[in-house]
Design an enzyme around this catalytic site. Sequence first.
Site, short mmCIF file in Angstrom:
data_model
loop_
_atom_site.label_atom_id
_atom_site.label_comp_id
_atom_site.label_asym_id
_atom_site.label_seq_id
_atom_site.Cartn_x
_atom_site.Cartn_y
_atom_site.Cartn_z
N LYS A 1 0.82 -1.22 0.00
CA LYS A 1 0.00 0.00 0.00
C LYS A 1 0.86 1.28 0.00
O LYS A 1 2.07 1.22 0.27
CB LYS A 1 -0.93 -0.04 1.22
CG LYS A 1 -1.97 -1.16 1.16
CD LYS A 1 -2.94 -1.09 2.35
CE LYS A 1 -3.99 -2.17 2.28
NZ LYS A 1 -4.97 -2.08 3.40
N TYR B 1 -12.59 -1.97 -3.44
CA TYR B 1 -13.05 -2.02 -2.05
C TYR B 1 -14.57 -1.88 -1.94
O TYR B 1 -15.07 -1.54 -0.87
CB TYR B 1 -12.34 -0.94 -1.23
CG TYR B 1 -10.96 -1.35 -0.76
CD1 TYR B 1 -10.78 -2.47 0.06
CD2 TYR B 1 -9.83 -0.61 -1.09
CE1 TYR B 1 -9.53 -2.85 0.50
CE2 TYR B 1 -8.57 -0.98 -0.65
CZ TYR B 1 -8.43 -2.10 0.15
OH TYR B 1 -7.18 -2.47 0.61
N PHE C 1 -15.40 4.12 6.99
CA PHE C 1 -14.05 4.48 6.56
C PHE C 1 -13.84 4.34 5.05
O PHE C 1 -12.73 4.57 4.56
CB PHE C 1 -13.01 3.63 7.31
CG PHE C 1 -13.18 2.14 7.15
CD1 PHE C 1 -12.71 1.48 6.03
CD2 PHE C 1 -13.80 1.39 8.14
CE1 PHE C 1 -12.85 0.11 5.87
CE2 PHE C 1 -13.97 0.01 7.99
CZ PHE C 1 -13.49 -0.62 6.85
N ARG D 1 -2.06 -14.22 4.74
CA ARG D 1 -2.77 -13.54 5.83
C ARG D 1 -1.98 -13.66 7.14
O ARG D 1 -1.94 -12.73 7.94
CB ARG D 1 -4.18 -14.13 6.00
CG ARG D 1 -5.12 -13.92 4.82
CD ARG D 1 -5.55 -12.50 4.58
NE ARG D 1 -6.11 -11.85 5.73
CZ ARG D 1 -6.80 -10.70 5.69
NH1 ARG D 1 -7.03 -10.09 4.52
NH2 ARG D 1 -7.24 -10.13 6.78
N THR E 1 -5.51 -6.88 10.84
CA THR E 1 -5.80 -5.59 10.19
C THR E 1 -5.27 -4.42 11.01
O THR E 1 -4.65 -3.50 10.47
CB THR E 1 -7.33 -5.44 10.00
OG1 THR E 1 -7.84 -6.61 9.36
CG2 THR E 1 -7.67 -4.20 9.20
N ARG F 1 2.46 -6.26 9.33
CA ARG F 1 1.71 -5.13 9.89
C ARG F 1 2.23 -4.72 11.26
O ARG F 1 2.26 -3.54 11.59
CB ARG F 1 0.22 -5.46 9.90
CG ARG F 1 -0.40 -5.33 8.51
CD ARG F 1 -1.77 -5.93 8.43
NE ARG F 1 -2.50 -5.51 7.23
CZ ARG F 1 -3.67 -6.01 6.86
NH1 ARG F 1 -4.23 -6.97 7.58
NH2 ARG F 1 -4.28 -5.58 5.77
N ASN G 1 -2.01 0.29 6.73
CA ASN G 1 -1.46 -0.93 7.31
C ASN G 1 -0.61 -1.74 6.31
O ASN G 1 -0.50 -2.96 6.41
CB ASN G 1 -2.58 -1.78 7.94
CG ASN G 1 -3.66 -2.17 6.94
OD1 ASN G 1 -3.55 -1.86 5.75
ND2 ASN G 1 -4.69 -2.83 7.42
N HIS H 1 -2.25 -5.40 1.54
CA HIS H 1 -3.54 -6.07 1.35
C HIS H 1 -3.27 -7.51 0.99
O HIS H 1 -2.30 -7.80 0.30
CB HIS H 1 -4.34 -5.43 0.19
CG HIS H 1 -5.48 -6.29 -0.28
ND1 HIS H 1 -6.71 -6.26 0.32
CD2 HIS H 1 -5.54 -7.26 -1.24
CE1 HIS H 1 -7.50 -7.16 -0.28
NE2 HIS H 1 -6.81 -7.77 -1.23
N GLU I 1 -9.62 -10.89 -7.59
CA GLU I 1 -8.70 -9.75 -7.43
C GLU I 1 -7.51 -9.85 -8.39
O GLU I 1 -7.07 -8.83 -8.95
CB GLU I 1 -8.23 -9.67 -5.97
CG GLU I 1 -9.37 -9.29 -5.03
CD GLU I 1 -9.01 -9.36 -3.55
OE1 GLU I 1 -9.89 -9.06 -2.72
OE2 GLU I 1 -7.86 -9.69 -3.21
P1 IDP Z 1 -7.94 -6.65 5.80
O1 IDP Z 1 -7.14 -5.73 4.92
O2 IDP Z 1 -7.15 -7.14 6.98
O3 IDP Z 1 -8.60 -7.78 5.04
P2 IDP Z 1 -10.57 -5.39 5.89
O4 IDP Z 1 -11.53 -5.50 7.03
O5 IDP Z 1 -10.88 -6.15 4.64
O6 IDP Z 1 -9.13 -5.78 6.45
O7 IDP Z 1 -10.43 -3.84 5.55
C1 IDP Z 1 -9.83 -3.41 4.35
C2 IDP Z 1 -8.92 -2.26 4.65
O8 IDP Z 1 -9.70 -1.17 5.13
C3 IDP Z 1 -7.90 -2.51 5.78
O9 IDP Z 1 -6.76 -3.22 5.36
C4 IDP Z 1 -7.58 -1.09 6.20
O10 IDP Z 1 -6.70 -0.45 5.28
C5 IDP Z 1 -8.96 -0.43 6.09
N1 IDP Z 1 -9.69 -0.47 7.37
C6 IDP Z 1 -10.27 -1.55 7.97
N2 IDP Z 1 -10.87 -1.23 9.12
C7 IDP Z 1 -10.68 0.11 9.27
C8 IDP Z 1 -11.07 1.07 10.28
O11 IDP Z 1 -11.72 0.73 11.28
N3 IDP Z 1 -10.66 2.35 10.08
C9 IDP Z 1 -9.95 2.76 8.98
N4 IDP Z 1 -9.58 1.91 8.03
C10 IDP Z 1 -9.93 0.60 8.15
MG MG Z 2 -10.05 -7.70 3.53
#
Ligand code: IDP
Ligand code: MG
Length: 140
Positions: free
Chosen positions: A11, A51, A59, A87, A93, A104, A114, A117, A128
């Site tokens: 990212k 997304y 968010f 993962r 996350t 992370r 973070n 992805h 994807e």
């Molecule tokens: P993941 O990337 O671990 O699969 P997801 O729940 O799919 O997590 O969320 C996608 C992306 O959205 C996260 O990697 C992060 O960049 C962002 N994100 C997730 N939860 C939050 C939040 O509570 N606040 C701000 N950004 C978030």
């Molecule tokens: Mg995800």
Amino acid sequence: MAIERTFSIIKPDATKRNLTGAINARLEENGLRIVAQKRIQMTETQAKKFYEVHAARPFYGELVSFMISGPVVVQVLEGENAVLKNREIMGATNPNDAAAGTIRKDFAESIEANSVHGSDSLENAAIEIAYFFSGTEIIG
Ligand code: IDP
Ligand code: MG
């Protein structure tokens, strides 16, 4: 266990801090092979569609803005159990919840920025990968 392919993104927070090589080393050290990779500037349309599953989350707008705030590196990773393994290498996350030694935990700036992805299922991995790569760009 089967050889799988998963989709990964380094990212903008990570490309900005010149962490592409450090992150790739973590992937390779843990047995994943980078079988396709390119550095791109995502468009807003691309990021919104990518997304889309999070469109209702508060968010979503900020996440899309973040993902187009700088270059990203999109990748296809191949290996035993690649979806779950990536993962695990990535960590949770929220970096505060991520296990020691994960990408992370060691590199993420925040729950949003973070660093990486990774696809959450084999089915989504295929979707994807096809979104960013043509078959001829993936060299296993
Ligand atoms: P993941 O990337 O671990 O699969 P997801 O729940 O799919 O997590 O969320 C996608 C992306 O959205 C996260 O990697 C992060 O960049 C962002 N994100 C997730 N939860 C939050 C939040 O509570 N606040 C701000 N950004 C978030
Ligand atoms: Mg995800």
